[in-house]
Design a protein around this motif. Structure first.
Motif, PDB file in Angstrom:
ATOM      1  N   MET A 149       0.843  -1.191   0.000  1.00  0.00           N
ATOM      2  CA  MET A 149       0.000   0.000   0.000  1.00  0.00           C
ATOM      3  C   MET A 149       0.884   1.249   0.000  1.00  0.00           C
ATOM      4  O   MET A 149       1.765   1.417   0.835  1.00  0.00           O
ATOM      5  CB  MET A 149      -0.899   0.014   1.241  1.00  0.00           C
ATOM      6  CG  MET A 149      -1.841   1.208   1.281  1.00  0.00           C
ATOM      7  SD  MET A 149      -2.941   1.100   2.730  1.00  0.00           S
ATOM      8  CE  MET A 149      -3.851   2.640   2.505  1.00  0.00           C
ATOM      9  N   SER A 150       0.728   2.092  -0.973  1.00  0.00           N
ATOM     10  CA  SER A 150       1.557   3.269  -1.122  1.00  0.00           C
ATOM     11  C   SER A 150       1.151   4.348  -0.121  1.00  0.00           C
ATOM     12  O   SER A 150      -0.008   4.463   0.267  1.00  0.00           O
ATOM     13  CB  SER A 150       1.450   3.829  -2.549  1.00  0.00           C
ATOM     14  OG  SER A 150       0.113   4.202  -2.816  1.00  0.00           O
ATOM     15  N   GLN A 151       2.103   5.148   0.240  1.00  0.00           N
ATOM     16  CA  GLN A 151       1.843   6.225   1.177  1.00  0.00           C
ATOM     17  C   GLN A 151       1.260   7.426   0.436  1.00  0.00           C
ATOM     18  O   GLN A 151       1.679   7.754  -0.670  1.00  0.00           O
ATOM     19  CB  GLN A 151       3.137   6.638   1.875  1.00  0.00           C
ATOM     20  CG  GLN A 151       3.686   5.575   2.805  1.00  0.00           C
ATOM     21  CD  GLN A 151       4.891   6.092   3.571  1.00  0.00           C
ATOM     22  OE1 GLN A 151       5.342   7.201   3.358  1.00  0.00           O
ATOM     23  NE2 GLN A 151       5.409   5.265   4.465  1.00  0.00           N
ATOM     24  N   ARG A 152       0.290   8.050   1.037  1.00  0.00           N
ATOM     25  CA  ARG A 152      -0.307   9.245   0.436  1.00  0.00           C
ATOM     26  C   ARG A 152       0.574  10.460   0.665  1.00  0.00           C
ATOM     27  O   ARG A 152       0.533  11.414  -0.090  1.00  0.00           O
ATOM     28  CB  ARG A 152      -1.694   9.490   1.049  1.00  0.00           C
ATOM     29  CG  ARG A 152      -2.730   8.426   0.697  1.00  0.00           C
ATOM     30  CD  ARG A 152      -3.982   8.634   1.501  1.00  0.00           C
ATOM     31  NE  ARG A 152      -3.730   8.463   2.933  1.00  0.00           N
ATOM     32  CZ  ARG A 152      -4.625   8.704   3.887  1.00  0.00           C
ATOM     33  NH1 ARG A 152      -5.824   9.150   3.556  1.00  0.00           N
ATOM     34  NH2 ARG A 152      -4.317   8.519   5.148  1.00  0.00           N
ATOM     35  N   CYS A 153       1.363  10.429   1.713  1.00  0.00           N
ATOM     36  CA  CYS A 153       2.227  11.561   2.069  1.00  0.00           C
ATOM     37  C   CYS A 153       3.660  11.230   1.678  1.00  0.00           C
ATOM     38  O   CYS A 153       4.232  10.256   2.167  1.00  0.00           O
ATOM     39  CB  CYS A 153       2.123  11.834   3.568  1.00  0.00           C
ATOM     40  SG  CYS A 153       3.191  13.170   4.143  1.00  0.00           S
ATOM     41  N   SER A 154       4.235  12.006   0.791  1.00  0.00           N
ATOM     42  CA  SER A 154       5.598  11.767   0.354  1.00  0.00           C
ATOM     43  C   SER A 154       6.591  12.334   1.366  1.00  0.00           C
ATOM     44  O   SER A 154       6.221  13.057   2.298  1.00  0.00           O
ATOM     45  CB  SER A 154       5.836  12.399  -1.015  1.00  0.00           C
ATOM     46  OG  SER A 154       5.712  13.810  -0.928  1.00  0.00           O
ATOM     47  N   LYS A 155       7.842  12.011   1.159  1.00  0.00           N
ATOM     48  CA  LYS A 155       8.886  12.524   2.038  1.00  0.00           C
ATOM     49  C   LYS A 155       8.948  14.042   1.953  1.00  0.00           C
ATOM     50  O   LYS A 155       9.121  14.732   2.975  1.00  0.00           O
ATOM     51  CB  LYS A 155      10.234  11.915   1.647  1.00  0.00           C
ATOM     52  CG  LYS A 155      11.385  12.319   2.556  1.00  0.00           C
ATOM     53  CD  LYS A 155      12.655  11.596   2.151  1.00  0.00           C
ATOM     54  CE  LYS A 155      13.802  11.950   3.082  1.00  0.00           C
ATOM     55  NZ  LYS A 155      15.055  11.222   2.710  1.00  0.00           N
ATOM     56  N   LYS A 156       8.780  14.578   0.746  1.00  0.00           N
ATOM     57  CA  LYS A 156       8.801  16.027   0.570  1.00  0.00           C
ATOM     58  C   LYS A 156       7.646  16.686   1.322  1.00  0.00           C
ATOM     59  O   LYS A 156       7.816  17.739   1.954  1.00  0.00           O
ATOM     60  CB  LYS A 156       8.730  16.372  -0.915  1.00  0.00           C
ATOM     61  CG  LYS A 156       8.797  17.858  -1.195  1.00  0.00           C
ATOM     62  CD  LYS A 156       8.776  18.152  -2.680  1.00  0.00           C
ATOM     63  CE  LYS A 156       8.845  19.653  -2.937  1.00  0.00           C
ATOM     64  NZ  LYS A 156       8.826  19.958  -4.392  1.00  0.00           N
TER      65      LYS A 156
END
Length: 231
Positions: free
Chosen positions: A1-8
């Motif tokens: 499951m991919s994260q909606r919030c990126s590192k940036k």
């Protein structure tokens, strides 16, 4: 499951939170100094001879003194509380986010909730006895919970990395071979390679951050215990 919030996005959230909390403590300092000047009770006796005092009084000392000495006391206590809680969380959150110890979605939520809780705590704190202390304790506990949760992510990441926290990795192989533990140097050393650059050291940034984690978390836990006992 991919994260909606990126590192940036996480770093942007952390940057915004840091700016909000920095502005908040700046406002607290300003109001505290203003009330102290209006109450004619300098923190240091010779401050009264400051040549700029008359000018500053004309510029900032107008309207209500917000309670005078009573507000000065509250402002100083609040500044102390902020110094004991906010910097540790911000540094810890930044390290957790940079190393991936905390999922960025969770990190964004913790940073946002912590910031909102600290702003609410500061506002209620300055109201003094005008409101019930439960309204001050509630946001404080929420912020403290965010601190403990973030610290938990940092400790979990340390556990996954093992008991050694190397600062340097030498001769890392491209074939992904596992590092061996050098007990004499107390660091991880990769097997030698035949590469032309085999003698050049390579900084292991994740391990470097882990070393900081180890020192920061110990200090953080001590400060949290002291804060709970004396707040």
């Amino acid at each position: 499951m991919s994260q909606r919030c990126s590192k940036k996005t996480f770093l942007t959230t952390l940057c915004t939170a840091s700016a909000v909390l920095a502005a908040k403590i700046g406002i607290v300092h300003f109001l505290t100094v203003r009330s102290r000047m209006m109450s004619k009770d300098p923190a240091i006796p010779h401050d009264g001879s400051n040549a700029l005092t008359p000018i500053l009084k004309k510029v900032v000392c107008f309207g209500s003194d917000l309670g005078g000495k009573k507000f000065v006391f509250l402002g100083e206590r609040l500044a102390k509380n902020c110094a004991e809680n906010e910097p540790f969380f911000l540094v810890l959150a930044g390290l957790c986010g940079m190393t991936g110890a905390v999922p960025h979605d969770t990190g964004c939520t913790l940073v946002t909730v912590f910031t909102a809780a600290r702003v609410a705590h500061s506002g209620v704190f300055l109201l003094g006895d005008k409101v019930n202390t439960a309204f001050r304790s509630t946001p404080y506990v929420v912020g403290l919970a965010c601190n403990f949760i973030m610290a938990g992510f940092g400790l979990f990441d340390l556990k996954a990395l093992g008991t050694h926290h190397p600062w340097l990795v030498i001769n890392r192989q491209s074939n992904g071979s596992k590092p061996r533990q050098d007990r004499n140097l107390d660091k991880l050393v990769y097997p030698p390679t035949t590469s032309k650059n085999s003698s050049r050291p390579c900084l292991n940034f994740k391990a470097w951050y882990s070393k900081i984690f180890h020192q920061l978390l110990v200090t953080n836990m001590r400060m949290l215990v002291v804060t709970m006992l004396y707040s």
